[in-house]
Design a protein around this motif. Structure first.
Motif, short mmCIF file in Angstrom:
data_model
loop_
_atom_site.label_atom_id
_atom_site.label_comp_id
_atom_site.label_asym_id
_atom_site.label_seq_id
_atom_site.Cartn_x
_atom_site.Cartn_y
_atom_site.Cartn_z
N ASP A 144 3.61 23.11 62.48
CA ASP A 144 3.72 23.63 61.11
C ASP A 144 3.07 22.71 60.09
OD1 ASP A 144 5.56 21.59 61.35
OD2 ASP A 144 7.12 22.61 60.19
N ASP A 168 -3.96 26.14 55.31
CA ASP A 168 -3.96 27.51 55.82
C ASP A 168 -4.98 27.66 56.94
OD1 ASP A 168 -2.05 28.93 53.98
OD2 ASP A 168 -3.42 28.09 52.51
N THR A 175 -3.53 25.75 62.54
CA THR A 175 -2.13 25.77 62.15
C THR A 175 -1.96 26.05 60.66
OG1 THR A 175 -2.12 23.38 61.77
CG2 THR A 175 -1.50 24.13 63.96
N MET A 177 0.54 25.14 57.37
CA MET A 177 1.59 24.26 56.87
C MET A 177 2.76 25.09 56.37
SD MET A 177 1.37 21.36 53.84
CE MET A 177 0.16 20.36 54.70
N SER A 178 3.98 24.71 56.77
CA SER A 178 5.17 25.45 56.39
C SER A 178 5.45 25.33 54.90
CB SER A 178 6.37 24.93 57.18
OG SER A 178 6.68 23.61 56.81
N LEU A 179 6.28 26.24 54.41
CA LEU A 179 6.66 26.23 53.00
C LEU A 179 7.36 24.92 52.65
CD1 LEU A 179 6.85 27.92 50.36
CD2 LEU A 179 9.10 28.68 51.17
N GLU A 180 8.25 24.46 53.51
CA GLU A 180 8.99 23.23 53.26
C GLU A 180 8.05 22.03 53.16
OE1 GLU A 180 11.42 26.37 54.67
OE2 GLU A 180 9.67 25.44 55.63
N LYS A 181 7.05 21.99 54.02
CA LYS A 181 6.12 20.87 54.00
C LYS A 181 5.21 20.91 52.79
CE LYS A 181 6.09 19.53 58.86
NZ LYS A 181 5.29 19.25 60.06
N ARG A 182 4.85 22.09 52.32
CA ARG A 182 4.03 22.20 51.11
C ARG A 182 4.77 21.59 49.92
NH1 ARG A 182 0.02 27.04 51.79
NH2 ARG A 182 0.12 27.24 54.04
N LEU A 212 1.82 32.31 52.59
CA LEU A 212 2.60 31.31 51.87
C LEU A 212 1.86 30.92 50.60
CD1 LEU A 212 3.67 29.00 54.84
CD2 LEU A 212 5.04 30.76 53.70
#
Length: 402
Positions: A144, A168, A175, A177-182, A212
């Protein structure tokens, strides 16, 4: 002749090898090319023709370093609709997103400055950054996105000026990047006074799943430079990209653009603006995505069928690439040069060139967008055969995929 030292690293970037690995007659999974059959040739030709017919004499004159105003207005609207709080006055046209990468590096990096890159990362970005001789800090990729805990440790220990990320459908791993990591990435940038360079050329090419918000959406202190490009969604030879940034960063980028090439081609900007006025870009992207998703699914199916069990791969939700991971100790560059190309005339991008340290050796990037169905089937089957032979001839201990 005595050349500047800045040419030393860029001359060994690996870009030449990618073009060589895409020569005629070869099944190339190496280049990050869109399919030329999907370019809207007729519509682009009409847009150029209509632009010449209707534009004033200033069409062939100089423009501003920021670029053609109507096109900047359209791009500002598209970015706002995508969650980026920007204005027309904060948008600049560039010679592809690649120029945006170079301008950001030129704005921020002195020799020896700390810079974080994903490991692996986009080869062309490394070629641009190398010119400015930063101290690289590699942060490994996870399913992620970049490892945020690892990133924080780097920021705590070292002085870093810029973080480069492709959140993205990352080049090269595919891969997201997850919302939390952004959100966490922006928070860390705020704490440690770092600029984030968000490269988004594949952002519009999502095939499955929900989109996202861009990292720029969460930018609370004007620390994120966002890059976009028409190369993957319209045509690369237009050499047209764009960027947006806060005034503190934007003004310097505009000044550097003026000193670099004065401006992006007024003819090109005006004609692309004409294309957008006369056509539905999103409808075109939808058609492109249908073709690319089919090819991605076909490649994943072929990999499942033909790869040895020791080799792992992902199934991205969009973009241009998927990622192969071979067992620890496997050298994908040597395998490419000594086995795959000579015996099968198939190519990929080995992982060593995709990290500044050159130490990631057991992986490879595969492109699926510019390969027809038959070549995907044939090329993956031959890749699998050569991998089986290589692994059988030299047993290599297994490792978990990243």
């Amino acid at each position: 002749m005595k050349l500047a030292k800045r040419t030393e690293k860029t001359s060994h970037s690996g870009l030449d090898e990618i073009f060589a690995a895409s020569k005629p007659g070869m099944i190339s999974f190496a280049g990050g090319y869109p399919d030329s059959k999907l370019f809207p040739r007729v519509e682009i030709e009409q847009a150029f023709s209509h632009t010449f017919q209707s534009a004033p004499a200033t069409l062939l004159q100089y423009n501003s370093s920021k670029g053609y105003l109507p096109l900047r207005e359209k791009l500002a609207t598209r970015m706002r609709n995508d969650g980026i709080n920007t204005t027309t006055e904060s948008v600049m046209l560039t010679q592809g997103a690649q120029q945006g990468i170079d301008l950001a590096a030129r704005l921020l990096l002195n020799r020896g400055d700390g810079m974080v890159v994903e490991a692996p990362t986009y080869l062309g970005a490394l070629a641009a950054f190398d010119v400015y001789e930063p101290n690289y800090y590699e942060v490994h990729m996870e399913a992620d996105g970049m490892n945020i805990d690892e990133l924080q440790k780097v920021l705590m220990k070292h002085e870093v000026k810029m973080i480069y990320t492709v959140p993205d459908f990352q080049n090269p791993t595919g891969t997201v990047m997850s919302l939390e990591k952004r959100k966490a990435l922006v928070q860390l940038a705020n704490i440690y006074d770092v600029v984030i360079l968000e490269d988004g050329p594949y952002r519009n090419l999502r095939y499955t799943g929900e989109p996202l918000p861009p990292i720029k959406h969460f930018d609370t202190e004007g620390r994120v430079i966002f890059l976009g490009s028409f190369s993957k969604i319209l045509a690369p030879s237009l050499r047209l990209g764009w960027l947006t940034a806060s005034p503190e960063l934007f003004d310097g980028l505009v000044a550097l653009k003026g000193g670099s090439d004065v401006e992006t081609s007024n003819l090109m900007m005006s004609s692309v603006d004409g294309y957008l006025a006369e056509n539905d870009l999103d409808a075109h992207i939808k058609e492109v995505k249908a073709t690319y998703q089919h090819r991605k699914d076909l490649m994943v199916s072929a990999l499942k069928k033909h790869l040895p069990s020791e080799v792992h791969f992902n199934n991205p939700e969009g973009g241009f690439f998927l990622w192969l991971t071979m067992p620890q100790g496997f050298d994908s560059t040597r395998f490419l040069q000594e086995s795959l190309i000579p015996n099968s005339n198939v190519s990929f991008v080995p992982s060593a060139n995709l990290v500044p340290s050159k130490q990631l050796k057991n992986a490879a990037r595969l492109n699926f967008t510019n390969v027809n169905d038959q070549d995907i089937e044939t090329g993956v089957e031959m890749l699998g055969q050569q991998l089986k032979l290589a692994l059988q001839s030299k047993p290599i201990r297994k490792t978990a995929t990243r």
